[in-house]
Design a protein around this motif. Structure first.
Motif, PDB file in Angstrom:
ATOM      1  N   LYS A  62       0.451  -1.774  -0.360  1.00 56.31           N
ATOM      2  CA  LYS A  62      -0.709  -0.135   0.100  1.00 56.31           C
ATOM      3  C   LYS A  62       0.707   1.349  -0.027  1.00 56.31           C
ATOM      4  O   LYS A  62       0.530   2.070  -0.607  1.00 56.31           O
ATOM      5  CB  LYS A  62      -0.841  -0.025   1.486  1.00 56.31           C
ATOM      6  N   ASN A  98      -8.914   8.959  -8.494  1.00 59.44           N
ATOM      7  CA  ASN A  98      -9.846   7.877  -7.833  1.00 59.44           C
ATOM      8  C   ASN A  98      -8.962   6.557  -7.653  1.00 59.44           C
ATOM      9  O   ASN A  98      -9.468   5.730  -6.817  1.00 59.44           O
ATOM     10  CB  ASN A  98     -10.828   7.279  -8.894  1.00 59.44           C
ATOM     11  N   GLN A 101      -7.963   7.470  -4.565  1.00 60.47           N
ATOM     12  CA  GLN A 101      -8.848   7.198  -3.116  1.00 60.47           C
ATOM     13  C   GLN A 101      -9.090   5.707  -2.794  1.00 60.47           C
ATOM     14  O   GLN A 101      -9.972   5.214  -1.336  1.00 60.47           O
ATOM     15  CB  GLN A 101     -10.841   7.874  -3.728  1.00 60.47           C
ATOM     16  N   GLU A 102      -9.198   4.473  -3.980  1.00 61.11           N
ATOM     17  CA  GLU A 102      -8.832   3.634  -3.865  1.00 61.11           C
ATOM     18  C   GLU A 102      -7.764   2.265  -2.761  1.00 61.11           C
ATOM     19  O   GLU A 102      -7.639   2.143  -1.668  1.00 61.11           O
ATOM     20  CB  GLU A 102      -8.815   2.559  -5.348  1.00 61.11           C
ATOM     21  N   HIS A 104      -6.021   4.292  -0.604  1.00 59.94           N
ATOM     22  CA  HIS A 104      -6.065   4.849   0.924  1.00 59.94           C
ATOM     23  C   HIS A 104      -7.163   3.610   1.682  1.00 59.94           C
ATOM     24  O   HIS A 104      -7.126   3.564   2.569  1.00 59.94           O
ATOM     25  CB  HIS A 104      -6.700   6.191   1.074  1.00 59.94           C
ATOM     26  N   LYS A 105      -8.065   3.180   0.388  1.00 62.51           N
ATOM     27  CA  LYS A 105      -8.776   2.411   1.308  1.00 62.51           C
ATOM     28  C   LYS A 105      -8.463   0.905   1.309  1.00 62.51           C
ATOM     29  O   LYS A 105      -9.153   0.186   2.539  1.00 62.51           O
ATOM     30  CB  LYS A 105     -10.668   1.941   0.547  1.00 62.51           C
ATOM     31  N   GLN A 106      -7.261   0.767   0.728  1.00 61.31           N
ATOM     32  CA  GLN A 106      -6.318  -0.448   1.424  1.00 61.31           C
ATOM     33  C   GLN A 106      -6.525  -0.693   2.829  1.00 61.31           C
ATOM     34  O   GLN A 106      -5.072  -0.215   3.438  1.00 61.31           O
ATOM     35  CB  GLN A 106      -5.892  -0.872  -0.169  1.00 61.31           C
ATOM     36  N   ASN A 107      -7.282  -1.258   3.584  1.00 64.10           N
ATOM     37  CA  ASN A 107      -6.748  -1.394   5.335  1.00 64.10           C
ATOM     38  C   ASN A 107      -5.675  -2.419   5.852  1.00 64.10           C
ATOM     39  O   ASN A 107      -5.172  -2.349   6.661  1.00 64.10           O
ATOM     40  CB  ASN A 107      -8.378  -1.582   6.161  1.00 64.10           C
TER      41      ASN A 107
END
Length: 264
Positions: A62, A98, A101-102, A104-107
Motif C-alpha cells: 500500500k 479515483n 482514493q481506492e 487509501h481504502k486498502q486497510n
C-alpha cells in the motif's frame, strides 16, 4: 520639425523597438520553457503509469502504491493547469484521484501475488529498478523523508527477492514437468535458502513451509528412484547461470540510481 525633434523621435522609435524585441524574446522563452515543462511532465506521467501497469494487481504494498499514485496526481494537476484546453488531462486527473482514493481504502495487506511466467518476471524486474530510482529522486527533492525513503527502498528489495523466488519456483516447475527431479529440487531448495537468508523469515513463512513440503515430496521420490541420473553438465551450468542472476545485492550500486532521469 527641427533636428532635436527628429532625433528625439528616432530615439523613441529605437527604444520602442528594443522594448518590443525584449518583450517578444521573453514571451518566446516563456513559451519554450512551458513547452519543455509540458513535455517533461507528459514523459514523467507515462513513466509513472508504466510503473503501476508493469506490476500485477496487488503486487505493490500500500505505501509504495500511494507514493506513486500521489505523484501521478500532482503531475496531472500540473498538466491540467498548463494545458487547460486539453480534455485528456482532466480525464487523467479524475482517474488518478479515483485510484488514489481506492489505494487509501486498502486497510489490510492483500495476499501475495506470485509471478508465474518469464514475461511477468522480466517486466517486474524492470519496473522495480525504475521504482527504486524513482524513490531515490523523491528523497533527493525532499518529497520523501530519508526514513520513509529507506523504508520504501527496503520494501522494493523485498519485492525483488520475491520475484527471484518466483523465478526459481517457475524453473523448478519446468524442471519437474520435464522429469528433471534433481534440478527441480535444487531450484526449490535455492528459493527456500534465499528467503531464509533474507533475515525477515516471518514475511515468507507461509511460502517457505509450502516449498519445503514440495521439496520433501521431491526428495522422497528421488530416494525411492535409484535410477534418477546425476545432474549433467548442462544442468549444472543452468544452475550456475541462474544463481549468478540473484538479486541479493539489488539497489546496492547507489550511484546508478543518482543519474539524471525523467523523474528529476
Amino acid at each position: 520639425m527641427n533636428s532635436i525633434a527628429v532625433i528625439a523621435t528616432i530615439v523613441l522609435l529605437l527604444a520602442g523597438l528594443v522594448c518590443y524585441a525584449f518583450i517578444a524574446q521573453t514571451v518566446r522563452q516563456k513559451r519554450e520553457q512551458r513547452m519543455r515543462l509540458t513535455a517533461a511532465l507528459k514523459s514523467r506521467l507515462r513513466s509513472l503509469k508504466f510503473l503501476l501497469n508493469g506490476f500485477p494487481e496487488g503486487f505493490l504494498p500500500k505505501e509504495l502504491s500511494l507514493t506513486v499514485q500521489r505523484t501521478i496526481m500532482e503531475v496531472c494537476e500540473q498538466l491540467a493547469r498548463l494545458e487547460p484546453q486539453e480534455p485528456s488531462h482532466v480525464q487523467d486527473l479524475q482517474s488518478a484521484s479515483n485510484h488514489l482514493q481506492e489505494a487509501h481504502k486498502q486497510n489490510k495487506p492483500e495476499a501475495r501475488t506470485h509471478l508465474e511466467n518469464p514475461q511477468q518476471i522480466k517486466e517486474a524486474k524492470v519496473c522495480l529498478e525504475e521504482l527504486y530510482r524513482f524513490i531515490h529522486q523523491l528523497e533527493k527533492k525532499g518529497t520523501l523523508s530519508a526514513n520513509h525513503a529507506e523504508t520504501q527502498r527496503n520494501q522494493i528489495k523485498q519485492l525483488a527477492l520475491q520475484v527471484t523466488v518466483d523465478n526459481y519456483v517457475m524453473l523448478g516447475n519446468e524442471a519437474q514437468q520435464s522429469g528433471k527431479l534433481k534440478l527441480a529440487a535444487h531450484y526449490l531448495n535455492q528459493s527456500i535458502s534465499l528467503m531464509e537468508r533474507d533475515g525477515k523469515r516471518k514475511h515468507f513463512a507461509e511460502r517457505i513451509d509450502e516449498l519445503k513440503q514440495r521439496l520433501d515430496a521431491l526428495n522422497e521420490t528421488l530416494s525411492d528412484d535409484s535410477e534418477q541420473p546425476e545432474l549433467n553438465q548442462d544442468d549444472r551450468a543452468e544452475q550456475q547461470a541462474q544463481v549468478a542472476e540473484e538479486w541479493s545485492n539489488f539497489g546496492n550500486e547507489d550511484q546508478n540510481w543518482k543519474k539524471k532521469h525523467v523523474y528529476d
